[in-house]
Motif scaffolding. Structure first.
Motif, short mmCIF file in Angstrom:
data_model
loop_
_atom_site.label_atom_id
_atom_site.label_comp_id
_atom_site.label_asym_id
_atom_site.label_seq_id
_atom_site.Cartn_x
_atom_site.Cartn_y
_atom_site.Cartn_z
N ARG A 1 0.82 -1.22 0.00
CA ARG A 1 0.00 0.00 0.00
C ARG A 1 0.84 1.26 0.00
O ARG A 1 0.39 2.32 -0.44
N SER A 2 2.07 1.18 0.51
CA SER A 2 2.87 2.39 0.69
C SER A 2 3.86 2.63 -0.43
O SER A 2 4.56 3.64 -0.43
N HIS A 3 3.95 1.73 -1.41
CA HIS A 3 4.93 1.88 -2.47
C HIS A 3 4.36 2.64 -3.67
O HIS A 3 3.16 2.65 -3.91
N GLY A 4 5.25 3.24 -4.42
CA GLY A 4 4.84 3.97 -5.61
C GLY A 4 4.27 5.35 -5.27
O GLY A 4 4.39 5.84 -4.14
N TRP A 5 3.65 5.95 -6.26
CA TRP A 5 3.10 7.30 -6.11
C TRP A 5 1.58 7.32 -6.06
O TRP A 5 0.98 8.33 -5.72
N CYS A 6 0.94 6.20 -6.37
CA CYS A 6 -0.52 6.16 -6.29
C CYS A 6 -1.05 6.43 -4.89
O CYS A 6 -2.14 7.02 -4.76
N PRO A 7 -0.35 6.04 -3.81
CA PRO A 7 -0.85 6.43 -2.49
C PRO A 7 -1.05 7.93 -2.33
O PRO A 7 -1.99 8.38 -1.67
N GLU A 8 -0.18 8.73 -2.95
CA GLU A 8 -0.34 10.19 -2.90
C GLU A 8 -1.59 10.63 -3.65
O GLU A 8 -2.30 11.54 -3.22
N VAL A 9 -1.87 9.97 -4.77
CA VAL A 9 -3.09 10.28 -5.54
C VAL A 9 -4.33 9.94 -4.71
O VAL A 9 -5.29 10.70 -4.69
N VAL A 10 -4.30 8.79 -4.02
CA VAL A 10 -5.43 8.40 -3.17
C VAL A 10 -5.60 9.38 -2.02
O VAL A 10 -6.72 9.80 -1.70
N ARG A 11 -4.50 9.76 -1.40
CA ARG A 11 -4.56 10.66 -0.24
C ARG A 11 -5.13 12.02 -0.64
O ARG A 11 -6.01 12.56 0.03
N ARG A 12 -4.63 12.57 -1.74
CA ARG A 12 -5.05 13.91 -2.15
C ARG A 12 -6.33 13.92 -2.97
O ARG A 12 -6.95 14.97 -3.14
N LYS A 13 -6.67 12.75 -3.55
CA LYS A 13 -7.80 12.64 -4.48
C LYS A 13 -7.63 13.60 -5.66
O LYS A 13 -8.60 14.17 -6.17
N LEU A 14 -6.38 13.75 -6.07
CA LEU A 14 -6.03 14.61 -7.20
C LEU A 14 -5.02 13.90 -8.08
O LEU A 14 -4.25 13.05 -7.60
N SER A 15 -5.00 14.26 -9.35
CA SER A 15 -4.02 13.70 -10.28
C SER A 15 -2.62 14.16 -9.90
O SER A 15 -2.43 15.22 -9.28
N LEU A 16 -1.64 13.35 -10.30
CA LEU A 16 -0.24 13.66 -9.99
C LEU A 16 0.61 13.45 -11.23
O LEU A 16 0.79 12.32 -11.68
N PRO A 17 1.15 14.54 -11.81
CA PRO A 17 2.06 14.40 -12.94
C PRO A 17 3.52 14.51 -12.48
O PRO A 17 3.90 15.49 -11.85
N LEU A 18 4.31 13.49 -12.80
CA LEU A 18 5.74 13.52 -12.51
C LEU A 18 6.49 13.15 -13.79
O LEU A 18 6.92 12.01 -13.98
N PHE B 1 2.52 9.28 -14.20
CA PHE B 1 1.31 10.10 -14.28
C PHE B 1 0.16 9.27 -13.74
O PHE B 1 -0.06 8.13 -14.18
N GLY B 2 -0.57 9.80 -12.77
CA GLY B 2 -1.67 9.05 -12.18
C GLY B 2 -2.87 9.92 -11.90
O GLY B 2 -2.74 11.12 -11.62
N SER B 3 -4.06 9.31 -11.96
CA SER B 3 -5.32 10.01 -11.68
C SER B 3 -6.22 9.11 -10.86
O SER B 3 -6.19 7.88 -11.00
N PRO B 4 -7.06 9.70 -9.98
CA PRO B 4 -7.94 8.91 -9.14
C PRO B 4 -9.28 8.63 -9.79
O PRO B 4 -9.74 9.35 -10.68
N VAL B 5 -9.93 7.56 -9.32
CA VAL B 5 -11.34 7.30 -9.61
C VAL B 5 -12.08 7.52 -8.29
O VAL B 5 -11.96 6.73 -7.35
N ILE B 6 -12.81 8.63 -8.22
CA ILE B 6 -13.52 9.01 -7.00
C ILE B 6 -14.92 8.42 -7.02
O ILE B 6 -15.66 8.56 -7.99
N ASP B 7 -15.27 7.74 -5.95
CA ASP B 7 -16.61 7.16 -5.79
C ASP B 7 -17.55 8.20 -5.20
O ASP B 7 -17.32 8.71 -4.10
N GLU B 8 -18.61 8.53 -5.94
CA GLU B 8 -19.53 9.57 -5.47
C GLU B 8 -20.19 9.19 -4.14
O GLU B 8 -20.39 10.03 -3.26
N GLN B 9 -20.49 7.92 -3.94
CA GLN B 9 -21.21 7.49 -2.74
C GLN B 9 -20.38 7.68 -1.47
O GLN B 9 -20.89 8.13 -0.45
N THR B 10 -19.09 7.34 -1.52
CA THR B 10 -18.25 7.41 -0.33
C THR B 10 -17.35 8.64 -0.29
O THR B 10 -16.84 9.01 0.77
#
Length: 201
Positions: free
Chosen positions: A106-123, A147-156
């Motif tokens: 769960r802690s590896h890579g840069w996707c955890p930052e995308v999940v935390r911020r709920k924003l795209s991350l370009p590197l 380059f990563g982007s989140p999929v935000i669930d409207e319900q949660t």
């Protein structure tokens, strides 16, 4: 991940069904909230019928994203008790690059930052971003562009998934907007494929 070309990394394969109350690897400074959000995601995955395993249509989506971007690796990544690549693009087996498996800490890579911020991350050039330059993924397989982007669930209101592209070659700032647009578009495509209703843009 592993730096040995052509071999899957055993470090990426972690049992996917550990109980939620067991100690989990965290990527925030608030483990209690993170564990609660993880449990919410797991419940939501169950409601949506999303299993923590590869999905052919998402592999196709990841391959299309990687091809359009010109990146060796591409993922549609679910965040549960670990990161699980529901969709995965690897380099060809004989290309001399590491082949990654379906799961990662769960802690590896840069996707955890995308999940935390709920924003795209370009590197486009990881080495040029001191905050993100030191990372297990960089050390293991030499990734220099993400380059990563989140999929935000409207319900949660949570980021259930991320989509990302990674590559051992850095990219230019001039190309960053195009690459980020590809991940954002792919996030919408993945959400549609999994019937995840996302907030209006």
């Amino acid at each position: 991940m592993t730096s040995t070309p052509g071999h899957q990394s055993p470090a990426l394969h972690v049992p996917a069904h550990r109980a939620v109350h067991h100690r989990i690897e965290t990527f925030t400074d608030d483990p209690e909230t993170e564990a609660s959000q993880m449990a919410t995601r797991l419940t939501r995955f169950e409601q949506l019928g999303i299993r923590m395993e590869g999905v052919e249509v998402l592999d196709d989506i990841a391959n299309d994203m990687g091809e359009r971007a010109g990146f060796l690796y591409a993922m549609v990544n679910a965040f549960g008790q670990e990161q699980t690549f529901l969709g995965l693009r690897n380099p060809p087996q004989d290309a001399g690059y590491p082949i990654v498996g379906r799961t990662m800490s769960r802690s590896h890579g840069w996707c955890p930052e995308v999940v935390r911020r709920k924003l795209s991350l370009p590197l486009p050039n990881v080495a040029a971003s001191p905050r993100f330059a030191s990372n297990h993924v960089v050390d293991a397989i030499g990734i220099q562009a993400y380059f990563g982007s989140p999929v935000i669930d409207e319900q949660t209101g949570l980021a259930l998934l991320t989509v990302c592209i990674i590559d051992p070659e850095p990219r230019t700032l001039n190309d960053a907007r195009r690459l980020l647009a590809i991940t954002k578009e792919t996030a919408r495509t993945a959400a549609d494929a999994l019937r995840i209703k996302t907030p209006a843009p």
